[in-house]
Design an enzyme around this catalytic site. Structure first.
Site, mmCIF file in Angstrom:
data_model
loop_
_atom_site.group_PDB
_atom_site.id
_atom_site.type_symbol
_atom_site.label_atom_id
_atom_site.label_comp_id
_atom_site.label_asym_id
_atom_site.label_seq_id
_atom_site.Cartn_x
_atom_site.Cartn_y
_atom_site.Cartn_z
ATOM 1 N N ASP A 1 1.109 5.184 1.594
ATOM 2 C CA ASP A 1 0.613 6.159 2.561
ATOM 3 C C ASP A 1 1.133 7.539 2.197
ATOM 4 O O ASP A 1 2.261 7.695 1.700
ATOM 5 C CB ASP A 1 1.062 5.800 3.969
ATOM 6 C CG ASP A 1 0.469 4.479 4.447
ATOM 7 O OD1 ASP A 1 -0.578 4.081 3.910
ATOM 8 O OD2 ASP A 1 1.067 3.851 5.337
ATOM 9 N N ASP B 1 0.853 -1.188 0.000
ATOM 10 C CA ASP B 1 0.000 0.000 0.000
ATOM 11 C C ASP B 1 0.887 1.236 0.000
ATOM 12 O O ASP B 1 2.105 1.157 0.162
ATOM 13 C CB ASP B 1 -0.949 0.009 1.204
ATOM 14 C CG ASP B 1 -0.238 -0.328 2.511
ATOM 15 O OD1 ASP B 1 0.892 0.164 2.706
ATOM 16 O OD2 ASP B 1 -0.801 -1.085 3.315
ATOM 17 N N ASP C 1 8.523 5.625 13.917
ATOM 18 C CA ASP C 1 9.162 4.616 14.758
ATOM 19 C C ASP C 1 10.587 4.288 14.327
ATOM 20 O O ASP C 1 11.544 4.543 15.051
ATOM 21 C CB ASP C 1 8.297 3.357 14.837
ATOM 22 C CG ASP C 1 7.848 2.838 13.480
ATOM 23 O OD1 ASP C 1 8.342 3.313 12.440
ATOM 24 O OD2 ASP C 1 7.001 1.922 13.452
#
Length: 449
Positions: free
Chosen positions: A70, A68, A148
């Site tokens: 983002d 996907d 992260d």
């Protein structure tokens, strides 16, 4: 791409970014989904910044096909909704915009702010170091340092097709190094303990080494997973075990002590393994799942969780049959219910997967009934194929009778006459006698008249 020194820890204050112009990197619009490009261009045309970010950029740089794409932007979620009529806003912990194009969803996130105080104008809230609400917006620099891992903090700028790296992610990609952003890994895990599972997933999926400073807290903070909603852990485990590297993930979860907080009954059963078959069964099942995924074959989470929870179910089933003289059907029903009731508060398995999982288990004793019309009825059962595959795994691991598995393999391939002959032979198969339930002893005769 130019080299970058990656030996020093990344501070939590903004850095001057490394900007790589289009001629010096291999990210191409030809490899980005058409719908993701629509979102990027329309945000840009509306006067907002628009960047492809995260795993999509990382995978393109590694030569992988992203699952996907983002998008990160300075537009607020409400502003994104004004640009796209096909947009829905979701989430309370993190407010996100989902732009729908049929079955494809492009996720759009507003740049997050960088402050980490316990409460910032009510937009961010931390409890015991864990972020429970985070809708404080900021700049791209702050957003990069709030992510992260360094390899997930790379931005592809649709304005000039450059790459932007604030955290040393490009150098870590080249080195195969998985590293948290910031100089305090323990704090980052406490903010969101799911990062520990993501560390395992990325290490397995990408074949990267976990940076020693980021690895050490994994052995100490596993208990923080108790604070994560069970539904969120289910979503993370689906990503972890259905990425084609499930066996490796299982081994790493056990190595770091994380698995016992996700599947405590299974971990306890594995610790008491007899002749290695419980561990062998799980390993073979995950290996089989990985192979199917790598071959592009479908895999249902119901089968995955049936593998992971089978040993505690089997042990309880056997105890009910052997110690309480219960019939196989009832014993399997009760054993399945007990194990699922214990597991559900930890990792919440949706009914659409939980019910088929229990059907796979319930068919295991019935597959031992190889006479009469029972085999024909089982062949027409909607879960027969999954239950048969499950039986094969049990036989390979030494837990089920290999002859029984071979019988069912042959029965499916046989014609009508051969099946009739097999059923005659199946009726002669020695089946274990059903034990009677223990009845309370009758009152002794005292000889009274």
């Amino acid at each position: 791409m130019p080299d970058q020194d990656n030996t020093n820890p990344i501070p939590t204050t903004a850095l001057a970014p490394l900007i790589v112009p289009r001629p010096d990197h291999q990210v191409s619009r030809a490899n980005i989904s058409e719908n993701a490009l629509k979102v990027l261009y329309r945000l840009k045309q509306a006067g907002f910044q628009a960047h492809l970010v995260g795993g999509g950029v990382r995978d393109l740089l590694l030569g992988h096909e992203p699952k996907d794409f983002d998008v990160a932007t300075d537009a607020r979620p409400e502003q994104v909704r004004e640009v796209f009529r096909n947009c829905r806003l979701i989430g309370r912990r993190f407010r996100l915009a989902h732009v729908h194009f049929g079955r494809e969803i492009v996720e759009v996130a507003t740049f997050r702010g960088g402050a980490l105080e316990d409460d910032v104008d009510g937009d961010r809230c931390l409890e015991n170091g864990r972020i429970v609400r985070d809708n404080a917006y900021g700049t791209i620099e702050e957003d990069a340092l709030r992510r992260d891992f360094t390899i997930n903090a790379l931005y592809y700028n649709i304005a000039d097709f450059s790459l932007i790296d604030y955290a040393g992610g490009l150098a870590d990609l080249r080195a195969g190094n998985l590293r948290l952003i910031g100089d305090d890994p323990e704090r980052r895990y406490r903010e969101d303990p799911v990062r520990m599972l993501r560390a395992v997933r990325f290490a397995c999926k990408l074949g990267f080494r976990v940076d020693p400073a980021c690895e050490r807290p994994l052995f100490e903070l596993a208990g923080l997973l108790r604070d994560i909603p069970a539904a969120r852990l289910f979503d993370e485990l689906i990503k972890l075990f259905l990425a084609g590297t499930g066996l490796s993930a299982f081994e790493k979860l056990r190595y770091y002590g994380l698995f016992e907080y996700l599947f405590p009954a299974t971990e306890a059963a594995l610790a008491r393994e007899e002749q290695a078959f419980p561990l062998t069964f799980v390993a073979r099942g995950l290996e089989n799942t990985d192979r199917r995924i790598q071959e592009g074959k479908p895999v249902t989470p119901a089968f995955l969780f049936a593998i992971l929870l089978w040993e505690p179910v089997r042990r309880r089933f056997q105890a009910l049959v052997d110690e309480e003289g219960m019939g196989a059907t009832e014993a399997m029903y009760l054993a399945s219910g007990e194990v699922c009731a214990t597991q559900q508060p930890l990792v919440s398995i949706p009914k659409r997967f939980g019910l088929p999982m229990r059907e796979i288990w319930s068919l295991q004793p019935r597959l031992e009934q190889c006479d009469g019309k029972r085999p024909y009825r089982l062949l027409s059962h909607p879960r027969f194929r999954a239950a048969y595959d499950f039986l094969l795994l049990r036989a390979e691991a030494g837990e089920a009778d290999p002859q029984l598995a071979a019988w069912w393999t042959r029965f499916q391939q046989a014609d009508g006459e051969e099946r009739a002959q097999m059923l005659e032979g199946g009726a002669k198969r020695r089946r274990p006698r059903r034990r009677r339930r223990k009845r309370p002893a009758a009152a002794p005769d005292d000889g009274g008249g």
